[in-house]
Design a protein around this motif. Structure first.
Motif, PDB file in Angstrom:
ATOM      1  N   PRO A   2       0.718  -1.099   0.126  1.00 48.75           N
ATOM      2  CA  PRO A   2      -0.187  -0.035  -0.062  1.00 48.75           C
ATOM      3  C   PRO A   2       0.920   1.238  -0.094  1.00 48.75           C
ATOM      4  N   HIS A  47      -0.302   4.915   1.530  1.00 47.57           N
ATOM      5  CA  HIS A  47      -0.616   6.399   2.135  1.00 47.57           C
ATOM      6  C   HIS A  47       0.163   6.795   3.335  1.00 47.57           C
ATOM      7  N   HIS A  48       1.227   5.696   3.888  1.00 46.62           N
ATOM      8  CA  HIS A  48       2.026   6.158   4.989  1.00 46.62           C
ATOM      9  C   HIS A  48       3.362   6.492   4.438  1.00 46.62           C
ATOM     10  N   GLY A  53       4.700   2.246   7.717  1.00 45.60           N
ATOM     11  CA  GLY A  53       3.620   1.233   7.977  1.00 45.60           C
ATOM     12  C   GLY A  53       2.943   0.590   6.619  1.00 45.60           C
ATOM     13  N   PHE A  54       3.810  -0.306   6.387  1.00 47.41           N
ATOM     14  CA  PHE A  54       3.961  -1.357   5.149  1.00 47.41           C
ATOM     15  C   PHE A  54       3.930  -0.513   3.707  1.00 47.41           C
ATOM     16  N   ASP A 102      -9.187   4.491   5.000  1.00 52.44           N
ATOM     17  CA  ASP A 102      -8.461   3.684   5.814  1.00 52.44           C
ATOM     18  C   ASP A 102      -8.488   3.834   7.189  1.00 52.44           C
ATOM     19  N   HIS A 133      -6.151   3.755   9.232  1.00 52.47           N
ATOM     20  CA  HIS A 133      -5.047   4.771   9.974  1.00 52.47           C
ATOM     21  C   HIS A 133      -4.700   6.085   9.025  1.00 52.47           C
ATOM     22  N   TRP A 184      -1.272   4.291  16.923  1.00 52.55           N
ATOM     23  CA  TRP A 184      -0.285   4.417  15.532  1.00 52.55           C
ATOM     24  C   TRP A 184      -0.789   5.192  14.560  1.00 52.55           C
ATOM     25  N   ASP A 195      -9.616  -1.808   6.546  1.00 53.52           N
ATOM     26  CA  ASP A 195      -9.285  -2.024   7.956  1.00 53.52           C
ATOM     27  C   ASP A 195     -10.254  -1.257   8.784  1.00 53.52           C
ATOM     28  N   GLY A 244      -5.075  -0.549   3.156  1.00 60.20           N
ATOM     29  CA  GLY A 244      -4.937  -1.784   4.329  1.00 60.20           C
ATOM     30  C   GLY A 244      -6.434  -2.546   4.105  1.00 60.20           C
ATOM     31  N   TYR A 301      -6.955  -6.126   6.805  1.00 63.51           N
ATOM     32  CA  TYR A 301      -5.947  -7.484   7.360  1.00 63.51           C
ATOM     33  C   TYR A 301      -7.192  -8.407   7.711  1.00 63.51           C
TER      34      TYR A 301
END
Ligand SMILES: CC(O)(O)NCCCCNCCCN
Ligand SMILES: [Zn+2]
Length: 678
Positions: A134, A136-137, A145-146, A174, A176, A205, A267, A305, A307
């Motif tokens: 992904p 966006h972080h 963040g992945f 999302d 997050h 987080w 998520d 995200g 999960y």
């Protein structure tokens, strides 16, 4: 008019995976992509989409957002062994490299840009890209963040450059905060970034101060960054819808984007271990449906995200089904946002009041008397629920969530009626007839007379009215039997037809019929039993009939310059309608309508999200062009042109606010602002 929905998926993006044990990153597994794709296939949605291949994003495209150093570090990992990969990964917060990560991240960027090209070129109207890792972080010079490359941010810069766009909306649902995207566009007024996210007062987080509602953007970008923090878990469908009605949509329509890109993380859905929220998959159909009304339908949905594999898959399918134009399923759960959600919504509105015209007259006086707020919290009785009862005790029990979703989705995925719209073959219908439209034969006179209850019989003077009533009954019958999704008829007396349609629908067994009547309603059925809810948009108060729980008279005089009806639809009509949860919607336009065609189009377009998109429209037969516009919307052939945006006057804002204050305890989706603390 572009049509069709693109789906972009490349199995190669499943090769990126975690090689060592890491309890933080081990939820970002390849199966997120493959199981979502399999779920789409199982619902026969893949074959209904236009397949667009992924490609590698070029280095130049990645450098639109990222530094050369970041690109070089990512590139260098391709030849590393596990030890080295682990070491490089430790430089970042919650990221892992695999030898194929760089390749997959370039495919994720390329897939996203392919989708932008397909939509901007008119090859399709909208689409979804299933990508990982992904984005966006990730930030200019860091993975996080992945996320390695910020797919959505690159897409926005790419669209500005290649298509000269000046207004792009990014909606990040999302769970997050996409801090990466926020940093990239913080000072950029051409990109409006909206994100909601689990925050818990900075506990969750990435636990950043700048994720709070007062981060509104910097410099010229002030007002173009909207953060909606969720300070409790367990947020559900009503909280998400309230956030759209009372924050995102009014801003989005004022911004009037040329393209909408969704950082689509699931998520935020029920069962997800990260989000711990309660929203069920069908809510994403509603969110998608709303965004489809912007930018002439140009909507790019990019996976972030998500999960819990089952929850993720169902939500992806709900999103794609809606992009394809299928009816929107009824949203489940009590339509009442919780107190914490209303607080967050109210704070964001206050923070953005200086930057948006639609908020100019909203009063944020509550900020002054915060002391009463604490008083309210102590003495609150009829206040919004402070906590949503959680459907699932904890989202960690995956099997329990699977079973819940199995049952929940069973009654949602109804077969789509083959024919979308029925019509009476009235004047002007030849313009929109297609395989989606069914002409209904007229009913014979005696049958009609039998159906028109005594109450109205004497009102039915002429043959023409009788015949129009006849075909109306046929259409309502087809809608009830789900042979068609919606229908449209003209009438010499729309007021009479609407009244007869309402009574007939209740008699046919519809339990809750919403009627939105534009113009002079003349005769108002009795709404005491709650089986009907009438919203009459008229120029002046109808004969002394004041508003009550199931009848609203909304006085509105259309603005000569353009369309100022957004605040009424988004701030009042939709919240009441969603609170009521109708199973049929009747839209009627009578003589001397006081709303422009674009205001009525907005109403019809947005209200299709209710009652599984079951709508019956009856239009005064003098309104040929209106009839054609509405018919095209019902068939799904066009997205409405809303004309010039005109912000609401103080007087109109106060009128909406007065109705809201008066009825927000009955219709809780109206709750959004300070006054509940007084
Ligand atoms: C795309 C996305 O937004 O779903 N990435 C989520 C990353 C979550 C990282 N959690 C770190 C927890 C550290 N205590
Ligand atoms: Zn997330």
């Amino acid at each position: 008019m572009a049509s069709g929905t693109a789906l972009i998926y490349d199995e190669e993006m499943t090769t990126h995976k975690l090689l060592w044990s890491d309890p933080i990153c081990d939820i970002e597994v390849p199966e997120r992509l493959s199981s979502s794709y399999e779920q789409l296939r199982s619902y026969h949605l893949v074959e209904r989409c236009v397949h667009v291949p992924a490609r590698e994003g070029s280095e130049e495209e990645i450098l639109l957002v990222h530094s050369l150093e970041h690109l070089e570090v990512a590139k260098s990992t391709q030849t590393m062994n596990e030890e080295e990969l682990k070491r490089v990964s430790e430089n970042y917060d919650a990221f892992f490299f695999h030898p194929s990560t760089y390749r997959c991240a370039r495919l994720a960027v390329g897939a996203t840009l392919q989708l932008v090209d397909a939509v901007m070129s008119g090859k399709v109207r909208n689409g979804m890209a299933l990508v990982r890792p992904p984005g966006h972080h990730s930030q200019r010079n860091a993975a996080n963040g992945f996320c390695l490359f910020n797919n959505v941010a690159i897409a926005a810069e790419y669209a500005k450059l290649k298509y000269g766009l000046q207004r792009i909306l990014i909606v990040d649902w999302d769970v997050h905060h996409g801090q990466g995207t926020q940093y990239i566009f913080e000072e950029d007024p051409s990109v409006l970034y909206f994100s909601w996210h689990r925050y818990e007062h900075q506990e969750f987080w990435p636990s950043l101060k700048e994720s709070d509602y007062d981060a509104v953007g910097l410099g010229k970008g002030k007002g173009f960054n909207i953060n909606l923090p969720w300070n409790k878990v367990g947020m559900g469908n009503s909280d998400y819808l309230a956030a759209f009605f009372h924050v995102l949509l009014p801003t989005a329509f004022e911004f009037d984007p040329e393209l909408v890109i969704v950082s689509s993380g699931y998520d935020s859905g029920i069962g997800d271990p990260e989000g711990q929220m309660n929203a069920t998959p069908e809510v994403f159909a509603h969110l998608t449906h709303f965004l489809m009304q912007l930018a002439n339908g140009k909507l790019c949905v990019i996976l972030e995200g998500g999960y819990h594999l089952k929850s993720l898959g169902e939500s992806v399918c709900m999103t794609v089904k809606t992009l394809l134009g299928d009816p929107v399923p009824q949203v489940s759960g009590e339509m009442a946002p919780c107190l914490s959600a209303v607080e967050s919504i109210q704070n964001v509105r206050a923070a953005h009041k200086p930057y948006w015209k639609w908020l100019a007259y909203e009063d944020t006086s509550f900020l002054q008397n915060l002391s009463t707020k604490s008083h309210f919290l102590k003495t609150a009785n009829s206040n919004p629920s402070t906590e949503h009862e959680s459907k699932i005790t904890n989202n960690n029990d995956t099997v329990k969530v699977d079973r819940f979703l199995e049952l929940h989705m069973k009654n949602i995925l109804f077969p789509v009626p083959p024919i979308k719209t029925a019509t009476t073959g009235c004047e002007g219908s030849e313009h929109f007839l297609s395989e989606h439209v069914q002409l209904v034969k007229e009913m014979d006179k005696t049958e009609v007379e039998a159906l028109v209850s005594g109450f109205y019989a004497d009102l039915v003077k002429d043959n023409k009215t009788l015949l129009s009533l006849g075909s109306m009954f046929v259409i309502l019958d087809k809608i009830l039997k789900k042979e068609v999704c919606n229908g449209i008829a003209t009438s010499p007396t729309a007021a009479l037809s609407a009244a007869v349609a309402l009574r007939h629908s209740v008699r046919l067994g519809f339990q809750r019929v919403l009627c939105v009547f534009v113009g002079d309603m003349q005769m108002i059925p009795n709404t005491e039993d709650g089986k009907m809810l009438i919203i009459n948009i008229c120029e002046k108060e109808q004969s002394g009939k004041t508003s009550c729980k199931h009848y609203f008279s909304l006085n509105w005089k259309e603005d000569a310059e353009g369309n100022d009806f957004f605040s009424a639809v988004l701030g009042f009509i939709l919240p009441v309608a969603y609170s009521y949860q109708p199973n049929l919607t009747v839209i009627a336009v009578g003589p001397n309508r006081n709303l422009g065609i674009s205001g009525i189009s907005l109403l019809v377009a947005l209200i299709q999200g209710l009652a599984e998109s079951r709508i019956f429209a009856v239009i005064e037969d003098t309104e040929i062009s209106l009839m054609q516009n509405v018919a095209k919307l019902l068939v799904g052939a066009s997205t409405p042109a809303f004309g010039i945006y005109v912000p609401p006057t103080q007087e109109k804002v106060n009128r909406i606010k007065a109705l809201r204050d008066q009825f927000q305890q009955e219709w809780k989706m109206l709750q959004c602002s300070g006054d509940i603390f007084i």
